[in-house]
Design an enzyme around this catalytic site. Structure first.
Site, PDB file in Angstrom:
ATOM      1  N   HIS A 202       3.885 -33.258   0.952  1.00 42.38           N
ATOM      2  CA  HIS A 202       3.893 -33.553   2.383  1.00 42.38           C
ATOM      3  C   HIS A 202       4.929 -34.630   2.672  1.00 42.38           C
ATOM      4  O   HIS A 202       5.029 -35.615   1.931  1.00 42.38           O
ATOM      5  CB  HIS A 202       2.504 -34.021   2.837  1.00 42.38           C
ATOM      6  CG  HIS A 202       2.415 -34.330   4.298  1.00 42.38           C
ATOM      7  ND1 HIS A 202       2.257 -35.615   4.774  1.00 42.38           N
ATOM      8  CD2 HIS A 202       2.462 -33.531   5.397  1.00 42.38           C
ATOM      9  CE1 HIS A 202       2.202 -35.588   6.088  1.00 42.38           C
ATOM     10  NE2 HIS A 202       2.323 -34.334   6.489  1.00 42.38           N
ATOM     11  N   SER A 203       5.730 -34.409   3.714  1.00 36.46           N
ATOM     12  CA  SER A 203       6.653 -35.411   4.223  1.00 36.46           C
ATOM     13  C   SER A 203       7.636 -35.872   3.142  1.00 36.46           C
ATOM     14  O   SER A 203       8.303 -35.052   2.509  1.00 36.46           O
ATOM     15  CB  SER A 203       5.849 -36.584   4.797  1.00 36.46           C
ATOM     16  OG  SER A 203       6.682 -37.495   5.458  1.00 36.46           O
TER      17      SER A 203
END
Length: 547
Positions: free
Chosen positions: A183-184
């Site tokens: 994520h991210s």
């Protein structure tokens, strides 16, 4: 002791026991449950827990220092959503997928408390939130702390994999698979670990090239002669170093960064495309994932994002440029009945073609690249994304500027041509000549005042020509691409977009969409679809071979 009873500590149970005892009943027979040795039903071999055939490491992004343990809660939500989808869609499988959180931020030292000590006291809460979240991006772009972040995540991934294999010794023997969901910022760090990307080595190569290109304008003949000899000596030394490295290579085997091969790499809300673009990666013409992530390292790369996620970017236009005009694949809703498989979904245009209103418009529409057998359809979800609106506004501004520029030059040309002048014999003879063939296009320009040879007109067209060749000067390696590159399709689609809600506010979802992946049932079903797809293909191979 002959009999054992189980009592409840609830208030109602205590009141019932008191009343029944006063009425003369025994305490055991009134409210207790008698326990017996043995079992009610005999166990079978099918009662054992399902075997784990696929493990998924869930890697967090920024903000873990602000809320420690958040990745454990997010992984629990994703695991719960995956269990619901497994029971509904994959209940016939004897195996299951296990999600394991990877918390790598809390063990890092980095600068200690130096940043906290230089933070002003005013608006302290907001400053602390930024220091605990957005500061991770600055740490990763810093040459001093980048290696610490990379090694922290790498060691944690290898530690968890070794721990899981020690508790499940037959996992590797039975061909267990490993996938990563990042994520991210975790997508960028995971990608660099798999690729072994080292910015230090690239910086040294850049310095070496700059040293090899000194300014020779003010050098004498003797200096240039010595410089040529120095180049020859450096080239000879580099050849000897390469030969020595080749002799040592068989004896020294480089240890891989990870102890396992990644089957699927899922990116959620990922800014990876921006990092790759800033590192100089440009679109190619192969249509293969190997352009950015070789199959030897990771079998499949999938980029998941919400349409209004401000941090997420697309990866497909970095492989084939014309895919910037093709919409991402829409992820199915979890309750969709008989959904079309993702590999059978055809690409759709982001901007449907309109009827041409002029010659230039028809040329622009004809120049739009598209894959073979790509239907021109509108996007199959409610509303366009903010990215498309911004892109459309930029293109509209560019077309308006182009139109104003053409009007200006045409107006200026008419004013200059309005001066009385007798046509020459040459011009009259030229008018009597037959026109050019339809295959050739001529541009008629009028001579501006005080420019006998049309200086301003030629300058204008040279300016247009310079803007046309500007990308070729900046990126000469991407110039020699054939016109058939627009007909190339991707081997596998990479960008997958979540569907927007029917009553979803874009401004509110732009704030909440970056963290909405963990509990999404659509995302959970999407992950399981690609993880169980490998098992389905493996089981289908023998039957196909027998045919």
């Amino acid at each position: 002791m002959d009999e054992v009873y189980l009592y409840s500590d609830a208030t109602t149970s205590k009141i019932a026991r008191t009343v029944t005892q006063k009425l003369g009943f025994s305490k055991a027979s009134s409210s207790g449950t008698r326990l017996h040795r043995g079992y009610v039903e005999e166990a079978t071999l099918e009662d054992k827990p399902s075997q784990t055939s696929h493990i998924v490491f869930v890697v967090h992004g920024i903000g873990q220092k602000m809320d420690q343990g958040r990745i454990i809660k997010n992984t629990a939500m994703m695991r719960e959503a995956a269990r619901k989808m497994e029971e509904k869609h994959f209940s016939n499988h004897a195996t299951h997928v296990e999600f394991l959180p990877v918390e790598w931020r809390s063990k890092l030292t980095l600068d200690g408390d130096t940043v906290d000590s230089i933070t002003p006291d005013k608006v302290r809460g907001l400053r602390d939130m930024l220091n605990s979240s957005a500061m991770d991006i600055m740490y990763y772009t810093s040459p001093l702390y980048r290696d610490e972040l990379v090694k922290g995540l790498q060691q944690e991934l290898n530690r968890l994999y070794s721990l899981f294999c020690s508790r499940n010794p037959d996992f590797e023997e039975k061909g267990g698979k490993v996938s990563i969901v990042s994520h991210s910022l975790g997508c960028v760090i995971t990608y660099d670990i798999m690729m072994g990307w080292n910015p230090g080595g690239l910086y040294e190569q850049l310095l070496q090239k700059e040293e090899e290109l000194p300014d020779e304008r003010w050098m004498s003949y003797e200096e240039r002669h010595l410089l040529d000899e120095l180049y020859i000596t450096k080239r000879r030394l580099r050849e000897i170093e390469d030969r020595l490295h080749g002799l040592k290579a068989p004896s020294i085997s480089q240890t891989p960064a990870l102890k396992f091969k990644v089957e699927n790499f899922f990116c959620m809300g990922s800014p990876l495309a921006v990092f790759l673009a800033l590192r100089g990666i440009r679109p190619g013409n192969s249509g293969s994932q190997d352009h950015i992530l070789p199959r030897e390292i990771c079998n499949r790369l999938l980029n998941i994002f919400h349409p209004t996620d401000p941090v997420a970017y697309r990866l497909e236009p970095l492989i084939l440029k014309h895919y910037s005009n093709i919409s991402p694949v829409q992820i199915h809703w979890y309750n969709t009945s008989n959904p079309l498989p993702y590999e059978h979904m055809k690409p759709n245009f982001l901007n449907p073609a309109k009827e041409p209103t002029s010659v230039s418009d028809s040329e622009n529409i004809a120049a739009i690249p598209s894959p073979v057998t790509s239907p021109v359809l509108s996007r199959r979800h409610y509303g366009e994304s903010i990215t498309n609106i911004g892109k459309a506004s930029i293109l509209g501004a560019a077309s308006i500027g182009k139109g104003l520029g053409g009007m200006l030059f045409s107006r200026f040309g008419r004013s200059s041509a309005s001066q009385p002048s007798e046509p020459s014999k040459d011009s009259l003879e030229d008018d009597k000549k037959p026109s050019a063939s339809p295959s050739t296009t001529t541009v008629a320009t009028q001579t501006l005042p005080h420019s006998g040879s049309g200086f301003l007109d030629s300058a204008y067209f040279r300016l247009q020509e310079s803007f046309f060749y500007l990308p070729q000067l900046l990126f000469p390696e991407n110039v020699m691409q054939s016109k058939d590159d627009s007909l190339v399709e991707l081997e596998h689609r990479i960008d997958f977009e979540l569907r927007e809600g029917l009553v979803e506010s874009r401004y509110w979802s732009a704030v909440t969409s970056h963290t909405a992946y963990w509990s999404s049932l659509d995302v959970a079903l999407f992950l399981l679809t690609f993880m169980y797809k490998h098992e389905h293909d493996t089981e289908a191979k023998p039957s196909l071979g027998s045919l």
